[in-house]
Motif scaffolding. Structure first.
Motif, PDB file in Angstrom:
ATOM      1  N   ASN A  87     -16.910 116.715  11.906  1.00  0.00           N
ATOM      2  CA  ASN A  87     -17.003 116.572  13.354  1.00  0.00           C
ATOM      3  C   ASN A  87     -16.344 117.780  14.006  1.00  0.00           C
ATOM      4  OD1 ASN A  87     -18.215 113.826  13.424  1.00  0.00           O
ATOM      5  ND2 ASN A  87     -16.351 113.329  12.310  1.00  0.00           N
ATOM      6  N   ASP A  88     -15.419 117.550  14.893  1.00  0.00           N
ATOM      7  CA  ASP A  88     -14.687 118.651  15.509  1.00  0.00           C
ATOM      8  C   ASP A  88     -13.497 118.086  16.262  1.00  0.00           C
ATOM      9  OD1 ASP A  88     -14.119 121.272  15.988  1.00  0.00           O
ATOM     10  OD2 ASP A  88     -15.983 121.714  17.026  1.00  0.00           O
ATOM     11  N   HIS A  89     -12.600 118.972  16.661  1.00  0.00           N
ATOM     12  CA  HIS A  89     -11.452 118.607  17.481  1.00  0.00           C
ATOM     13  C   HIS A  89     -11.004 119.876  18.196  1.00  0.00           C
ATOM     14  CE1 HIS A  89      -7.465 117.383  18.712  1.00  0.00           C
ATOM     15  NE2 HIS A  89      -7.778 116.146  18.398  1.00  0.00           N
ATOM     16  N   PRO A  90     -10.876 119.835  19.511  1.00  0.00           N
ATOM     17  CA  PRO A  90     -10.561 121.063  20.249  1.00  0.00           C
ATOM     18  C   PRO A  90      -9.254 121.730  19.827  1.00  0.00           C
ATOM     19  CG  PRO A  90     -10.474 119.133  21.696  1.00  0.00           C
ATOM     20  CD  PRO A  90     -11.017 118.671  20.387  1.00  0.00           C
ATOM     21  N   SER A  91      -8.296 120.968  19.350  1.00  0.00           N
ATOM     22  CA  SER A  91      -7.013 121.561  18.943  1.00  0.00           C
ATOM     23  C   SER A  91      -7.108 122.324  17.630  1.00  0.00           C
ATOM     24  CB  SER A  91      -5.947 120.471  18.798  1.00  0.00           C
ATOM     25  OG  SER A  91      -5.727 119.836  20.034  1.00  0.00           O
ATOM     26  N   TYR A  92      -8.140 122.056  16.844  1.00  0.00           N
ATOM     27  CA  TYR A  92      -8.228 122.649  15.506  1.00  0.00           C
ATOM     28  C   TYR A  92      -9.527 123.433  15.290  1.00  0.00           C
ATOM     29  CZ  TYR A  92      -4.684 119.062  15.065  1.00  0.00           C
ATOM     30  OH  TYR A  92      -3.585 118.279  15.268  1.00  0.00           O
ATOM     31  N   THR A  93     -10.187 123.834  16.374  1.00  0.00           N
ATOM     32  CA  THR A  93     -11.497 124.480  16.272  1.00  0.00           C
ATOM     33  C   THR A  93     -11.493 125.670  15.317  1.00  0.00           C
ATOM     34  OG1 THR A  93     -12.108 123.745  18.484  1.00  0.00           O
ATOM     35  CG2 THR A  93     -13.327 125.616  17.595  1.00  0.00           C
ATOM     36  N   ASN A  94     -10.523 126.577  15.461  1.00  0.00           N
ATOM     37  CA  ASN A  94     -10.490 127.769  14.608  1.00  0.00           C
ATOM     38  C   ASN A  94     -10.248 127.418  13.147  1.00  0.00           C
ATOM     39  OD1 ASN A  94     -10.969 129.382  16.828  1.00  0.00           O
ATOM     40  ND2 ASN A  94      -8.808 129.891  17.134  1.00  0.00           N
TER      41      ASN A  94
END
Length: 162
Positions: A87-94
């Motif tokens: 999925n994704d998470h804005p705090s861990y994008t990189n």
């Protein structure tokens, strides 16, 4: 009993003393017979559990790629990073982008959830990594440290690393 998987297995673990707080990272790559190939440990100054888990996963994937340890299977005892990879998470994008890139370059190995009892070696090196005095340190372990030898041999006897 032999494992059906023939290749290399990465077990990684992040250990955060507080959430957030000083965190240790650690892991081990073994062959399908449970023999130590390489391990690693270190610390991240201030982190939370998810960041510690993703950091140690990235380190293990980088080591596997650099050494050409294929095919690879990944085993971690925290479900959150597995979910975030898909999925994704804005705090861990990189970090997630880097993990996905490494996984792609490694032929998209399976990432499997394993119970803590089957991840004891990685847990031990992560805990030890959190004790190192230099922040953001990383140590490559070409041979198993004394404090994991017993756990490593016990895993081989039970095949719990599989």
């Amino acid at each position: 009993m032999d494992s059906p998987f023939k290749g290399y297995k990465l077990n990684s673990d992040g250990s955060s003393r507080w959430n957030p707080g000083r965190s240790g990272i650690g892991g081990v790559i073994r062959d399908s017979d449970g023999n130590w190939i390489v391990g690693y440990m270190g610390n991240i100054h201030i982190s939370n559990n998810i960041k510690a888990e993703l950091t140690t996963l990235m380190q293990g994937l980088q080591m596997a790629l650099a050494r050409g340890l294929l095919p690879l299977e990944v085993n971690i005892d925290c479900k959150d990073p597995i979910s975030l990879i898909d999925n994704d998470h804005p705090s861990y994008t990189n970090m997630l982008f880097d993990c996905r890139d490494l996984l792609r370059r490694l032929g998209n190995p399976q990432i499997l959830h394993t119970f803590r009892e089957a991840n004891r070696v990685a847990d031990a090196v992560a805990r030890e990594g959190s004790k190192t005095s230099q922040d953001n340190s990383f140590l490559c372990l070409e041979v198993p440290p004394v404090f994991v030898v017993e756990k490593l041999e016990a895993d081989k006897g039970r095949n719990s690393f599989c």
